[in-house]
Design a protein around this motif. Structure first.
Motif, PDB file in Angstrom:
ATOM      1  N   VAL A  83       0.865  -1.182   0.000  1.00  0.00           N
ATOM      2  CA  VAL A  83       0.000   0.000   0.000  1.00  0.00           C
ATOM      3  C   VAL A  83       0.901   1.231   0.000  1.00  0.00           C
ATOM      4  CG1 VAL A  83      -1.762   1.274   1.292  1.00  0.00           C
ATOM      5  CG2 VAL A  83      -1.787  -1.232   1.276  1.00  0.00           C
ATOM      6  N   LYS A  84       0.618   2.145  -0.937  1.00  0.00           N
ATOM      7  CA  LYS A  84       1.430   3.357  -1.059  1.00  0.00           C
ATOM      8  C   LYS A  84       0.555   4.581  -0.905  1.00  0.00           C
ATOM      9  CE  LYS A  84       4.920   1.230  -3.911  1.00  0.00           C
ATOM     10  NZ  LYS A  84       5.569   1.151  -5.185  1.00  0.00           N
ATOM     11  N   GLY A  85       1.134   5.607  -0.338  1.00  0.00           N
ATOM     12  CA  GLY A  85       0.438   6.884  -0.174  1.00  0.00           C
ATOM     13  C   GLY A  85       0.516   7.706  -1.446  1.00  0.00           C
ATOM     14  N   PRO A  86      -0.070   8.906  -1.435  1.00  0.00           N
ATOM     15  CA  PRO A  86      -0.055   9.781  -2.613  1.00  0.00           C
ATOM     16  C   PRO A  86       1.358  10.160  -3.051  1.00  0.00           C
ATOM     17  CG  PRO A  86      -1.507  10.666  -0.900  1.00  0.00           C
ATOM     18  CD  PRO A  86      -0.819   9.472  -0.333  1.00  0.00           C
ATOM     19  N   VAL A  92       3.052   2.923   2.925  1.00  0.00           N
ATOM     20  CA  VAL A  92       2.335   3.432   4.081  1.00  0.00           C
ATOM     21  C   VAL A  92       2.582   2.544   5.301  1.00  0.00           C
ATOM     22  CG1 VAL A  92       0.054   4.024   5.005  1.00  0.00           C
ATOM     23  CG2 VAL A  92       0.565   4.434   2.594  1.00  0.00           C
ATOM     24  N   TYR A  93       2.618   1.244   5.087  1.00  0.00           N
ATOM     25  CA  TYR A  93       2.758   0.286   6.191  1.00  0.00           C
ATOM     26  C   TYR A  93       4.035  -0.538   6.026  1.00  0.00           C
ATOM     27  CZ  TYR A  93      -2.209   1.421   6.228  1.00  0.00           C
ATOM     28  OH  TYR A  93      -3.406   2.090   6.218  1.00  0.00           O
ATOM     29  N   LEU A 101       5.416  -9.317   6.898  1.00  0.00           N
ATOM     30  CA  LEU A 101       5.017 -10.321   5.906  1.00  0.00           C
ATOM     31  C   LEU A 101       6.236 -10.967   5.264  1.00  0.00           C
ATOM     32  CD1 LEU A 101       2.047  -8.544   4.071  1.00  0.00           C
ATOM     33  CD2 LEU A 101       1.944 -10.276   5.878  1.00  0.00           C
ATOM     34  N   ASP A 102       7.218 -10.139   4.901  1.00  0.00           N
ATOM     35  CA  ASP A 102       8.407 -10.639   4.218  1.00  0.00           C
ATOM     36  C   ASP A 102       9.318 -11.432   5.157  1.00  0.00           C
ATOM     37  OD1 ASP A 102      10.021 -10.906   1.915  1.00  0.00           O
ATOM     38  OD2 ASP A 102      11.263  -9.206   2.520  1.00  0.00           O
ATOM     39  N   GLY A 103       9.470 -10.958   6.377  1.00  0.00           N
ATOM     40  CA  GLY A 103      10.412 -11.588   7.302  1.00  0.00           C
ATOM     41  C   GLY A 103       9.844 -12.711   8.142  1.00  0.00           C
ATOM     42  N   PHE A 104       8.517 -12.729   8.330  1.00  0.00           N
ATOM     43  CA  PHE A 104       7.926 -13.763   9.184  1.00  0.00           C
ATOM     44  C   PHE A 104       6.856 -14.593   8.478  1.00  0.00           C
ATOM     45  CE2 PHE A 104       4.907 -15.374  12.333  1.00  0.00           C
ATOM     46  CZ  PHE A 104       5.771 -16.137  13.106  1.00  0.00           C
ATOM     47  N   ALA A 105       5.886 -13.918   7.861  1.00  0.00           N
ATOM     48  CA  ALA A 105       4.756 -14.644   7.277  1.00  0.00           C
ATOM     49  C   ALA A 105       5.183 -15.535   6.104  1.00  0.00           C
ATOM     50  CB  ALA A 105       3.662 -13.675   6.849  1.00  0.00           C
ATOM     51  N   LEU A 106       5.932 -14.983   5.158  1.00  0.00           N
ATOM     52  CA  LEU A 106       6.347 -15.793   4.011  1.00  0.00           C
ATOM     53  C   LEU A 106       7.242 -16.971   4.396  1.00  0.00           C
ATOM     54  CD1 LEU A 106       6.755 -13.250   1.098  1.00  0.00           C
ATOM     55  CD2 LEU A 106       5.411 -15.354   1.071  1.00  0.00           C
ATOM     56  N   PRO A 107       8.235 -16.782   5.260  1.00  0.00           N
ATOM     57  CA  PRO A 107       9.038 -17.949   5.658  1.00  0.00           C
ATOM     58  C   PRO A 107       8.241 -18.998   6.438  1.00  0.00           C
ATOM     59  CG  PRO A 107      10.225 -15.923   6.161  1.00  0.00           C
ATOM     60  CD  PRO A 107       8.828 -15.541   5.754  1.00  0.00           C
ATOM     61  N   PHE A 167      -6.528  -5.797   5.394  1.00  0.00           N
ATOM     62  CA  PHE A 167      -6.562  -4.385   5.013  1.00  0.00           C
ATOM     63  C   PHE A 167      -5.149  -3.826   4.872  1.00  0.00           C
ATOM     64  CE2 PHE A 167      -9.124  -0.300   5.984  1.00  0.00           C
ATOM     65  CZ  PHE A 167      -9.743  -0.340   4.751  1.00  0.00           C
ATOM     66  N   LEU A 168      -4.287  -4.105   5.837  1.00  0.00           N
ATOM     67  CA  LEU A 168      -2.906  -3.621   5.797  1.00  0.00           C
ATOM     68  C   LEU A 168      -2.133  -4.197   4.620  1.00  0.00           C
ATOM     69  CD1 LEU A 168      -2.044  -3.795   9.602  1.00  0.00           C
ATOM     70  CD2 LEU A 168      -2.331  -1.722   8.234  1.00  0.00           C
ATOM     71  N   ALA A 169      -2.546  -5.376   4.164  1.00  0.00           N
ATOM     72  CA  ALA A 169      -1.896  -6.000   3.015  1.00  0.00           C
ATOM     73  C   ALA A 169      -2.422  -5.433   1.697  1.00  0.00           C
ATOM     74  CB  ALA A 169      -2.099  -7.510   3.053  1.00  0.00           C
ATOM     75  N   GLY A 170      -3.404  -4.542   1.763  1.00  0.00           N
ATOM     76  CA  GLY A 170      -3.886  -3.875   0.563  1.00  0.00           C
ATOM     77  C   GLY A 170      -5.189  -4.404   0.008  1.00  0.00           C
ATOM     78  N   THR A 171      -5.844  -5.316   0.704  1.00  0.00           N
ATOM     79  CA  THR A 171      -7.116  -5.858   0.243  1.00  0.00           C
ATOM     80  C   THR A 171      -8.254  -5.070   0.878  1.00  0.00           C
ATOM     81  OG1 THR A 171      -6.142  -8.051   0.124  1.00  0.00           O
ATOM     82  CG2 THR A 171      -8.528  -7.938   0.142  1.00  0.00           C
ATOM     83  N   VAL A 172      -9.047  -4.418   0.050  1.00  0.00           N
ATOM     84  CA  VAL A 172     -10.162  -3.648   0.585  1.00  0.00           C
ATOM     85  C   VAL A 172     -11.389  -4.545   0.682  1.00  0.00           C
ATOM     86  CG1 VAL A 172     -11.670  -1.670   0.249  1.00  0.00           C
ATOM     87  CG2 VAL A 172      -9.251  -1.476  -0.260  1.00  0.00           C
TER      88      VAL A 172
END
Length: 171
Positions: A54-57, A62-63, A70-76, A117-122
């Motif tokens: 998720v990116k801001g204007p 943003v997060y 996600l990259d360091g814990f969830a994916l592994p 939501f934080l992962a970008g899914t609305v």
């Protein structure tokens, strides 16, 4: 005044029951579909969330802390997430439908909603979060017409007994 009505009124308890069961059905069916389908794999979702955060204007993440998680814990540990996400969705739904440990179920439902939501899914997350906070705020009244009517007093009785035993043993 509204808070008191939401937390204590029988009509509010009836309305909350309808909302609770509706949300519960959505959660439970999402989990059941993943548990009984071809096999749930969160790898693609997590990878896309890391690659397209998720990116801001201004174009900045943003997060970034969540992307790092996600990259360091969830994916592994994707196998763990492949197990807990569908099971969690199913159990949250079951708890909400039955009105059993309603506030705990809704708390964990909100944690999952915010994670998506934080992962970008609305998707339907804003609606679920809105109604979820109403249920969480209503507390015991949200599960009054459900198993919480018996479960919560039973748990309170056990906790009170254990607390009294601990105090007596400490003295």
């Amino acid at each position: 005044m509204f808070a008191k009505w939401l937390r204590e009124n029988n009509v509010a308890a009836g309305i909350l029951t309808v909302i609770r069961v509706w949300l519960g059905y959505n959660w439970m069916s999402a989990g059941w579909g993943k548990l009984t389908g071809e096999g749930f794999d969160a790898t693609g979702f997590l990878t896309r969330a890391v690659e397209n955060p998720v990116k801001g204007p201004d174009g900045n993440m943003v997060y970034s802390w969540y992307v790092s998680f996600l990259d360091g814990f969830a994916l592994p540990n994707v196998e763990l997430f492949n197990f807990i996400v569908p099971l969690g969705e199913f159990l949250i739904g079951l708890g909400l439908i039955l009105g059993c440990l309603t506030t705990a179920a809704m708390f964990f439902g909100l944690v999952m909603n915010f994670s998506f939501f934080l992962a970008g899914t609305v998707s339907h997350n804003p609606t679920d979060i809105f109604f979820g906070f109403i249920i969480l705020f209503a507390g015991f009244n949200a599960g009054k017409y459900g198993l919480d009517r018996w479960v919560v007093p039973f748990i309170r009785k056990i906790v009170l007994k254990k607390t009294n035993e601990a105090v007596n043993n400490a003295v």
